[in-house]
Design a protein around this motif. Structure first.
Motif, PDB file in Angstrom:
ATOM      1  N   ALA A  16      32.565 -11.107 -21.540  1.00 50.70           N
ATOM      2  CA  ALA A  16      33.097 -10.840 -22.932  1.00 50.70           C
ATOM      3  C   ALA A  16      33.056  -9.356 -23.111  1.00 50.70           C
ATOM      4  N   PHE A  17      34.485  -8.651 -23.104  1.00 52.30           N
ATOM      5  CA  PHE A  17      34.609  -7.221 -23.674  1.00 52.30           C
ATOM      6  C   PHE A  17      34.664  -7.113 -24.923  1.00 52.30           C
ATOM      7  N   THR A  18      34.083  -6.306 -25.452  1.00 50.74           N
ATOM      8  CA  THR A  18      34.146  -5.700 -27.288  1.00 50.74           C
ATOM      9  C   THR A  18      34.461  -4.494 -27.353  1.00 50.74           C
ATOM     10  N   LEU A  19      35.418  -4.235 -28.366  1.00 48.86           N
ATOM     11  CA  LEU A  19      35.698  -2.888 -28.551  1.00 48.86           C
ATOM     12  C   LEU A  19      35.012  -2.410 -29.609  1.00 48.86           C
ATOM     13  N   ALA A  20      34.083  -1.133 -29.482  1.00 51.31           N
ATOM     14  CA  ALA A  20      33.657  -0.523 -30.541  1.00 51.31           C
ATOM     15  C   ALA A  20      33.817   0.903 -30.348  1.00 51.31           C
ATOM     16  N   ALA A  21      34.496   1.503 -31.588  1.00 52.86           N
ATOM     17  CA  ALA A  21      34.990   2.816 -31.456  1.00 52.86           C
ATOM     18  C   ALA A  21      33.846   3.694 -31.225  1.00 52.86           C
ATOM     19  N   CYS A  22      34.379   4.879 -30.726  1.00 54.78           N
ATOM     20  CA  CYS A  22      33.514   5.984 -30.538  1.00 54.78           C
ATOM     21  C   CYS A  22      33.200   6.612 -31.813  1.00 54.78           C
ATOM     22  N   SER A  23      32.085   7.711 -32.235  1.00 55.49           N
ATOM     23  CA  SER A  23      31.856   8.200 -33.314  1.00 55.49           C
ATOM     24  C   SER A  23      33.093   8.945 -33.857  1.00 55.49           C
ATOM     25  N   GLY A  24      33.195   8.809 -35.218  1.00 47.33           N
ATOM     26  CA  GLY A  24      34.082   9.753 -35.702  1.00 47.33           C
ATOM     27  C   GLY A  24      35.429   9.090 -35.596  1.00 47.33           C
ATOM     28  N   SER A  25      36.512   9.408 -36.542  1.00 43.51           N
ATOM     29  CA  SER A  25      37.704   8.926 -36.513  1.00 43.51           C
ATOM     30  C   SER A  25      38.425   9.910 -35.747  1.00 43.51           C
ATOM     31  N   GLY A  26      39.461   9.632 -35.023  1.00 46.31           N
ATOM     32  CA  GLY A  26      40.433  10.481 -34.271  1.00 46.31           C
ATOM     33  C   GLY A  26      41.527   9.930 -33.635  1.00 46.31           C
ATOM     34  N   ALA A  27      42.329  10.449 -32.747  1.00 47.40           N
ATOM     35  CA  ALA A  27      43.720   9.887 -32.308  1.00 47.40           C
ATOM     36  C   ALA A  27      43.416   8.576 -31.589  1.00 47.40           C
ATOM     37  N   GLY A  28      44.038   7.397 -31.997  1.00 45.81           N
ATOM     38  CA  GLY A  28      43.894   6.220 -31.162  1.00 45.81           C
ATOM     39  C   GLY A  28      42.452   5.494 -31.425  1.00 45.81           C
ATOM     40  N   ASP A  29      41.911   5.865 -32.556  1.00 47.19           N
ATOM     41  CA  ASP A  29      40.494   5.568 -32.828  1.00 47.19           C
ATOM     42  C   ASP A  29      40.381   4.248 -33.713  1.00 47.19           C
ATOM     43  N   ASP A  30      39.805   3.154 -33.352  1.00 44.91           N
ATOM     44  CA  ASP A  30      39.431   2.018 -34.134  1.00 44.91           C
ATOM     45  C   ASP A  30      38.212   1.809 -34.556  1.00 44.91           C
ATOM     46  N   SER A  31      38.071   2.420 -35.859  1.00 47.53           N
ATOM     47  CA  SER A  31      36.876   2.734 -36.360  1.00 47.53           C
ATOM     48  C   SER A  31      35.720   1.396 -36.502  1.00 47.53           C
ATOM     49  N   ILE A 303      40.263   1.045 -24.082  1.00 56.75           N
ATOM     50  CA  ILE A 303      41.827   0.399 -24.403  1.00 56.75           C
ATOM     51  C   ILE A 303      42.437   1.345 -25.713  1.00 56.75           C
ATOM     52  N   ALA A 304      41.876   1.946 -26.519  1.00 60.22           N
ATOM     53  CA  ALA A 304      42.364   2.987 -27.408  1.00 60.22           C
ATOM     54  C   ALA A 304      43.084   4.127 -26.465  1.00 60.22           C
ATOM     55  N   SER A 305      42.300   4.635 -25.487  1.00 56.08           N
ATOM     56  CA  SER A 305      42.984   5.675 -24.580  1.00 56.08           C
ATOM     57  C   SER A 305      44.259   5.141 -23.864  1.00 56.08           C
ATOM     58  N   VAL A 306      43.961   3.739 -23.332  1.00 56.46           N
ATOM     59  CA  VAL A 306      45.084   3.514 -22.522  1.00 56.46           C
ATOM     60  C   VAL A 306      46.169   3.075 -23.367  1.00 56.46           C
ATOM     61  N   LYS A 307      46.303   2.893 -24.537  1.00 54.99           N
ATOM     62  CA  LYS A 307      47.368   2.797 -25.483  1.00 54.99           C
ATOM     63  C   LYS A 307      48.039   4.340 -25.507  1.00 54.99           C
ATOM     64  N   LEU A 308      47.084   5.389 -25.725  1.00 54.14           N
ATOM     65  CA  LEU A 308      47.527   6.801 -25.838  1.00 54.14           C
ATOM     66  C   LEU A 308      48.378   7.306 -24.783  1.00 54.14           C
ATOM     67  N   THR A 383      45.171  -7.158 -21.519  1.00 52.03           N
ATOM     68  CA  THR A 383      46.143  -7.683 -21.344  1.00 52.03           C
ATOM     69  C   THR A 383      47.261  -6.580 -22.017  1.00 52.03           C
ATOM     70  N   ALA A 384      48.825  -7.094 -21.688  1.00 47.18           N
ATOM     71  CA  ALA A 384      49.798  -6.155 -22.031  1.00 47.18           C
ATOM     72  C   ALA A 384      49.829  -5.952 -23.593  1.00 47.18           C
ATOM     73  N   ASP A 385      49.513  -7.096 -24.284  1.00 48.73           N
ATOM     74  CA  ASP A 385      49.432  -7.103 -25.758  1.00 48.73           C
ATOM     75  C   ASP A 385      48.281  -5.987 -26.335  1.00 48.73           C
ATOM     76  N   GLU A 386      47.105  -5.987 -25.651  1.00 45.74           N
ATOM     77  CA  GLU A 386      45.942  -5.098 -25.863  1.00 45.74           C
ATOM     78  C   GLU A 386      46.477  -3.673 -25.920  1.00 45.74           C
ATOM     79  N   VAL A 387      47.136  -3.190 -24.690  1.00 48.82           N
ATOM     80  CA  VAL A 387      47.721  -2.095 -24.352  1.00 48.82           C
ATOM     81  C   VAL A 387      48.738  -1.623 -25.427  1.00 48.82           C
ATOM     82  N   ALA A 388      49.751  -2.346 -25.742  1.00 45.01           N
ATOM     83  CA  ALA A 388      50.571  -1.976 -26.876  1.00 45.01           C
ATOM     84  C   ALA A 388      49.772  -1.911 -28.209  1.00 45.01           C
ATOM     85  N   SER A 389      48.803  -2.607 -28.510  1.00 44.16           N
ATOM     86  CA  SER A 389      48.077  -2.525 -29.611  1.00 44.16           C
ATOM     87  C   SER A 389      47.141  -1.525 -29.882  1.00 44.16           C
ATOM     88  N   GLY A 390      46.220  -1.133 -28.575  1.00 41.31           N
ATOM     89  CA  GLY A 390      45.119  -0.289 -28.644  1.00 41.31           C
ATOM     90  C   GLY A 390      43.876  -1.097 -28.879  1.00 41.31           C
TER      91      GLY A 390
END
Length: 393
Positions: A16-31, A303-308, A383-390
């Motif tokens: 199970a992959f879980t997205l947890a954003a890195c500290s601080g908001s920034g480009a491509g960041d999902d807080s 995933i946030a950076s793959v979208k970028l 997935t392709a949808d995840e790449v598109a959405s980040g």
């Protein structure tokens, strides 16, 4: 926090992959909030059989990076599939917390420890206690230093990762082509260098591989570092923190680029890359590489950076398929628990200051926009949808 299903790996485990954003908001960041408290001991799906086989302690450094959450889940599921109970703990990037968690694992009777250290020099006491109790220790992706009591190391070829990061920077600048042949660009190009945290042994391997690759171009004048900061101690990023990288990039731009243009940045990790890109965007670069955003590298295929990358903002990242790393850790653990020595494919490189630790190295890949599908989507990593959405679903 969002989960995602991935393809099955070793021992029939489903990660199970879980997205947890890195500290601080920034480009491509999902807080999302950083989980700084340790997880409760994991419950096994194996019932009485798992209790009979016993417990394995798995110590992960943080939940601020999606890859550590994924690694922890993958190792846990792989071991549970073999009938073991798993005590999985995340330490919130806090060294005393990780030390206490490992102490607890030993006290509570773990038969084996798998440890991704926050500070590779800070666990000698815990590992001495483990050795006294006859508990094997596997260092997971970060070498544990200055102790004889680490039995096995599973990781990627981290020097090669640094070479790949530098190579992707050279490709982005046009100095090299993707196939490694010479490109048409001659420079000079202004670049800046970033490295990881000095308490992480891997940071040195990444940086050494990168600087060895870039140094001939710096010496010839094709690459110029206007700040003059080329030593790892000058360019390190404590705890790999996104906000620390953003602040340093802002300071570099203010001090060195009033009349100069920055062309590229060596970044060792996607969270750092997003901090760099935020600083660059705020300074008026971009918004895309085609519009003048400097070439920025990365690592971990978050995933946030793959979208970028897909959006032509970040140029590249390094894909280390942690599903394979987790599977190798499980294989090594099972060997120890069966009374055997796990396979090592490197017995010379990883000297921790006391001993050369038998190691198993895995390969990594450079991700560019044009191979996102073949490397990440077709393999089931995203997935392709995840790449598109980040965002991980």
């Amino acid at each position: 926090m969002k989960g995602k299903k991935l393809i099955a790996v070793a021992a029939g485990a489903v990660m199970a992959f879980t997205l947890a954003a890195c500290s601080g908001s920034g480009a491509g960041d999902d807080s999302s909030a950083d989980a700084t408290t340790s997880a409760a001991p994991a419950e096994s799906n194996g019932g009485d059989a798992a209790m009979e086989k016993g417990t394995i302690g798995v110590a992960m450094p943080t939940q601020t990076s999606e890859r550590w959450i994924a690694d922890g889940d993958a190792v846990k599921k792989g071991l549970e599939a073999e009938g073991y109970t798993v005590d999985l703990q995340f330490a919130g990037d806090d060294i005393p917390t990780q030390s206490q968690q490992i102490d607890s694992m030993i006290t509570n009777g773990s038969q084996l420890l798998i440890v991704a250290a926050i500070d590779g020099t800070a666990l000698s006491g815990q590992l001495e206690a483990a050795a006294a109790a006859g508990i094997p220790v596997i260092a997971y992706d970060r070498l544990i230093r200055d102790t004889p009591n680490v039995d096995y190391y599973v990781t990627f070829d981290n020097y090669k990762v640094g070479v790949q990061q530098a190579t992707s920077l050279l490709v982005g600048l046009g100095i090299l082509n993707e196939d490694g042949s010479e490109g048409d660009a001659e420079g000079p190009f202004n670049i800046e260098l970033f490295a990881g945290s000095l308490d992480d042994n891997n940071a040195f391997f990444f940086f050494n591989g990168a600087i060895d690759t870039l140094q001939p171009y710096i010496d010839s004048g094709v690459l110029v570092v206007p700040s003059g900061q080329t030593e790892i101690e000058q360019v390190a990023t404590l705890r790999w923190a996104q906000e620390t990288a953003q602040k340093r990039m802002e300071d570099l731009l203010t001090a060195n680029y009033a009349s100069e243009t920055l062309n590229g940045v060596l970044s060792p990790y996607d969270g750092i890359s997003r901090g760099i890109l935020t600083a660059l965007s705020n300074a008026g670069y971009g918004p895309t590489i085609a519009d003048g955003m400097p070439v920025v590298t990365g690592q971990d295929a978050e995933i946030a950076s793959v979208k970028l990358i897909n959006d032509d903002v970040q140029f590249a990242t390094i894909f280390k398929d942690t599903r394979k790393l987790a599977a190798q850790a499980v294989v090594g653990a099972l060997s120890f628990l069966d009374g055997a020595e796990p396979e090592a494919n490197d017995t010379t490189t990883y000297d921790n200051g006391v001993k050369v630790v038998p190691s198993y190295l895995l390969d990594s890949d450079i991700v560019y926009k044009d191979n996102i599908t073949s490397l990440l989507v077709d393999s089931g990593y995203w997935t392709a949808d995840e790449v598109a959405s980040g965002v991980a679903e």
